[in-house]
Design a protein around this motif. Structure first.
Motif, mmCIF file in Angstrom:
data_model
loop_
_atom_site.group_PDB
_atom_site.id
_atom_site.type_symbol
_atom_site.label_atom_id
_atom_site.label_comp_id
_atom_site.label_asym_id
_atom_site.label_seq_id
_atom_site.Cartn_x
_atom_site.Cartn_y
_atom_site.Cartn_z
ATOM 1 N N VAL A 1 0.851 -1.191 0.000
ATOM 2 C CA VAL A 1 0.000 0.000 0.000
ATOM 3 C C VAL A 1 0.888 1.243 0.000
ATOM 4 O O VAL A 1 1.597 1.510 0.974
ATOM 5 C CB VAL A 1 -0.932 0.022 1.219
ATOM 6 C CG1 VAL A 1 -1.795 1.276 1.194
ATOM 7 C CG2 VAL A 1 -1.795 -1.230 1.257
ATOM 8 N N GLU A 2 0.813 2.009 -1.092
ATOM 9 C CA GLU A 2 1.609 3.227 -1.222
ATOM 10 C C GLU A 2 0.881 4.428 -0.634
ATOM 11 O O GLU A 2 -0.354 4.461 -0.602
ATOM 12 C CB GLU A 2 1.929 3.533 -2.696
ATOM 13 C CG GLU A 2 2.690 2.458 -3.439
ATOM 14 C CD GLU A 2 1.767 1.552 -4.237
ATOM 15 O OE1 GLU A 2 2.226 0.975 -5.248
ATOM 16 O OE2 GLU A 2 0.584 1.432 -3.863
ATOM 17 N N SER A 3 1.658 5.404 -0.218
ATOM 18 C CA SER A 3 1.105 6.672 0.247
ATOM 19 C C SER A 3 2.164 7.752 0.063
ATOM 20 O O SER A 3 3.327 7.449 -0.215
ATOM 21 C CB SER A 3 0.682 6.576 1.711
ATOM 22 O OG SER A 3 1.795 6.285 2.539
ATOM 23 N N SER B 1 9.971 18.679 -2.984
ATOM 24 C CA SER B 1 10.290 17.334 -2.501
ATOM 25 C C SER B 1 9.028 16.607 -2.045
ATOM 26 O O SER B 1 8.055 17.244 -1.626
ATOM 27 C CB SER B 1 11.265 17.410 -1.321
ATOM 28 O OG SER B 1 12.492 17.994 -1.686
ATOM 29 N N LEU B 2 9.083 15.296 -2.141
ATOM 30 C CA LEU B 2 8.040 14.422 -1.605
ATOM 31 C C LEU B 2 8.699 13.153 -1.092
ATOM 32 O O LEU B 2 9.770 12.761 -1.587
ATOM 33 C CB LEU B 2 7.015 14.046 -2.677
ATOM 34 C CG LEU B 2 5.929 15.048 -3.049
ATOM 35 C CD1 LEU B 2 5.122 14.516 -4.226
ATOM 36 C CD2 LEU B 2 5.029 15.344 -1.883
ATOM 37 N N ARG B 3 8.033 12.508 -0.142
ATOM 38 C CA ARG B 3 8.510 11.217 0.359
ATOM 39 C C ARG B 3 7.374 10.210 0.226
ATOM 40 O O ARG B 3 6.309 10.380 0.829
ATOM 41 C CB ARG B 3 8.956 11.314 1.815
ATOM 42 C CG ARG B 3 9.582 10.028 2.345
ATOM 43 C CD ARG B 3 10.081 10.206 3.767
ATOM 44 N NE ARG B 3 10.710 9.019 4.303
ATOM 45 C CZ ARG B 3 11.986 8.715 4.124
ATOM 46 N NH1 ARG B 3 12.786 9.537 3.433
ATOM 47 N NH2 ARG B 3 12.510 7.614 4.637
ATOM 48 N N LEU B 4 7.605 9.196 -0.576
ATOM 49 C CA LEU B 4 6.629 8.129 -0.754
ATOM 50 C C LEU B 4 6.922 6.995 0.216
ATOM 51 O O LEU B 4 8.077 6.718 0.522
ATOM 52 C CB LEU B 4 6.672 7.592 -2.185
ATOM 53 C CG LEU B 4 6.486 8.606 -3.308
ATOM 54 C CD1 LEU B 4 6.477 7.875 -4.661
ATOM 55 C CD2 LEU B 4 5.244 9.431 -3.127
ATOM 56 N N SER B 5 5.862 6.334 0.666
ATOM 57 C CA SER B 5 5.997 5.166 1.529
ATOM 58 C C SER B 5 5.193 4.012 0.960
ATOM 59 O O SER B 5 4.185 4.223 0.286
ATOM 60 C CB SER B 5 5.506 5.482 2.938
ATOM 61 O OG SER B 5 6.329 6.441 3.560
ATOM 62 N N CYS B 6 5.648 2.811 1.263
ATOM 63 C CA CYS B 6 4.953 1.601 0.834
ATOM 64 C C CYS B 6 4.944 0.645 2.023
ATOM 65 O O CYS B 6 5.990 0.145 2.433
ATOM 66 C CB CYS B 6 5.664 0.979 -0.352
ATOM 67 S SG CYS B 6 5.013 -0.627 -0.863
ATOM 68 N N ALA C 1 3.892 11.345 -12.553
ATOM 69 C CA ALA C 1 3.504 9.976 -12.917
ATOM 70 C C ALA C 1 2.770 9.340 -11.746
ATOM 71 O O ALA C 1 2.751 9.885 -10.638
ATOM 72 C CB ALA C 1 4.743 9.142 -13.258
ATOM 73 N N MET C 2 2.204 8.168 -12.002
ATOM 74 C CA MET C 2 1.718 7.314 -10.929
ATOM 75 C C MET C 2 2.909 6.468 -10.487
ATOM 76 O O MET C 2 3.575 5.854 -11.338
ATOM 77 C CB MET C 2 0.598 6.423 -11.427
ATOM 78 C CG MET C 2 -0.033 5.563 -10.344
ATOM 79 S SD MET C 2 -1.032 6.522 -9.202
ATOM 80 C CE MET C 2 -2.522 6.702 -10.183
ATOM 81 N N TYR C 3 3.162 6.441 -9.191
ATOM 82 C CA TYR C 3 4.302 5.700 -8.650
ATOM 83 C C TYR C 3 3.794 4.428 -7.962
ATOM 84 O O TYR C 3 2.856 4.473 -7.156
ATOM 85 C CB TYR C 3 5.071 6.568 -7.661
ATOM 86 C CG TYR C 3 5.962 7.576 -8.346
ATOM 87 C CD1 TYR C 3 5.410 8.664 -9.013
ATOM 88 C CD2 TYR C 3 7.345 7.443 -8.347
ATOM 89 C CE1 TYR C 3 6.217 9.589 -9.670
ATOM 90 C CE2 TYR C 3 8.163 8.355 -8.993
ATOM 91 C CZ TYR C 3 7.590 9.431 -9.643
ATOM 92 O OH TYR C 3 8.383 10.353 -10.295
ATOM 93 N N TYR C 4 4.459 3.316 -8.289
ATOM 94 C CA TYR C 4 4.080 2.015 -7.755
ATOM 95 C C TYR C 4 5.254 1.393 -7.003
ATOM 96 O O TYR C 4 6.405 1.490 -7.462
ATOM 97 C CB TYR C 4 3.695 1.061 -8.881
ATOM 98 C CG TYR C 4 2.529 1.499 -9.708
ATOM 99 C CD1 TYR C 4 2.708 2.291 -10.831
ATOM 100 C CD2 TYR C 4 1.232 1.101 -9.376
ATOM 101 C CE1 TYR C 4 1.629 2.693 -11.606
ATOM 102 C CE2 TYR C 4 0.142 1.492 -10.141
ATOM 103 C CZ TYR C 4 0.350 2.289 -11.251
ATOM 104 O OH TYR C 4 -0.724 2.676 -12.015
ATOM 105 N N GLN D 1 -1.190 -0.352 -5.458
ATOM 106 C CA GLN D 1 -2.206 0.282 -6.304
ATOM 107 C C GLN D 1 -1.723 1.603 -6.888
ATOM 108 O O GLN D 1 -2.350 2.145 -7.787
ATOM 109 C CB GLN D 1 -3.495 0.504 -5.503
ATOM 110 C CG GLN D 1 -3.512 1.768 -4.631
ATOM 111 C CD GLN D 1 -2.573 1.720 -3.440
ATOM 112 O OE1 GLN D 1 -2.041 0.673 -3.086
ATOM 113 N NE2 GLN D 1 -2.347 2.878 -2.816
ATOM 114 N N GLY D 2 -0.640 2.138 -6.371
ATOM 115 C CA GLY D 2 -0.056 3.361 -6.902
ATOM 116 C C GLY D 2 -0.442 4.606 -6.132
ATOM 117 O O GLY D 2 -1.484 4.659 -5.467
ATOM 118 N N THR D 3 0.415 5.610 -6.235
ATOM 119 C CA THR D 3 0.140 6.918 -5.652
ATOM 120 C C THR D 3 0.597 7.978 -6.660
ATOM 121 O O THR D 3 1.680 7.870 -7.241
ATOM 122 C CB THR D 3 0.837 7.089 -4.278
ATOM 123 O OG1 THR D 3 0.444 8.321 -3.684
ATOM 124 C CG2 THR D 3 2.361 7.037 -4.392
#
Length: 123
Positions: free
Chosen positions: A5-7, A17-22, A91-94, A115-117
């Motif tokens: 689950v991405e966020s 800047s952004l920080r993605l988590s999975c 983009a959508m990041y997975y 599902q992507g973020t």
């Protein structure tokens, strides 16, 4: 079963800047290699960064020096710190996982996907 689950996606301006988590569940986290991919509608999925079981990281040339992939084996979480973003990063990041010691940026090795973020960078 494996669940990813991405966020952390969102909208930022050029240079931001952004920080993605999975968050991962359903498997032994530190036995799987993991990666981030991204996709723009109508285009092929593109590898961004990967981390193998031994912690070796690999980056696409387009993000080297700007993005950092990391994992927390206690929280079973994969992260992607993205700095100096530009509109081409939109983009959508997975996130993806595979039960191999080494996967690097080979999309064919990853059977499990989130599902992507969405990440949107405006100029």
């Amino acid at each position: 079963q494996v669940e990813l689950v991405e966020s952390g996606g969102g909208s930022v301006q050029d240079g931001g800047s952004l920080r993605l988590s999975c968050e991962a569940s359903g498997y032994t986290f530190d036995e799987y290699c993991m990666a981030w991919f991204r996709q723009v509608s109508g285009k092929d999925r593109e590898a961004v960064a990967s981390i193998d079981v031994d912690g070796t990281t690999t980056y696409a040339d387009s993000v080297k020096g700007r993005f950092t992939i990391s994992q927390d084996n206690v929280k079973d979480t994969l992260s992607l710190q993205m700095n100096n973003l530009n509109p081409d990063d939109t983009a959508m990041y997975y996130c993806a996982a595979a039960r191999f010691y080494r996967c690097e940026l080979d999309v064919s090795r990853y059977p499990y996907w989130g599902q992507g973020t969405q990440v949107t960078v405006s100029s």
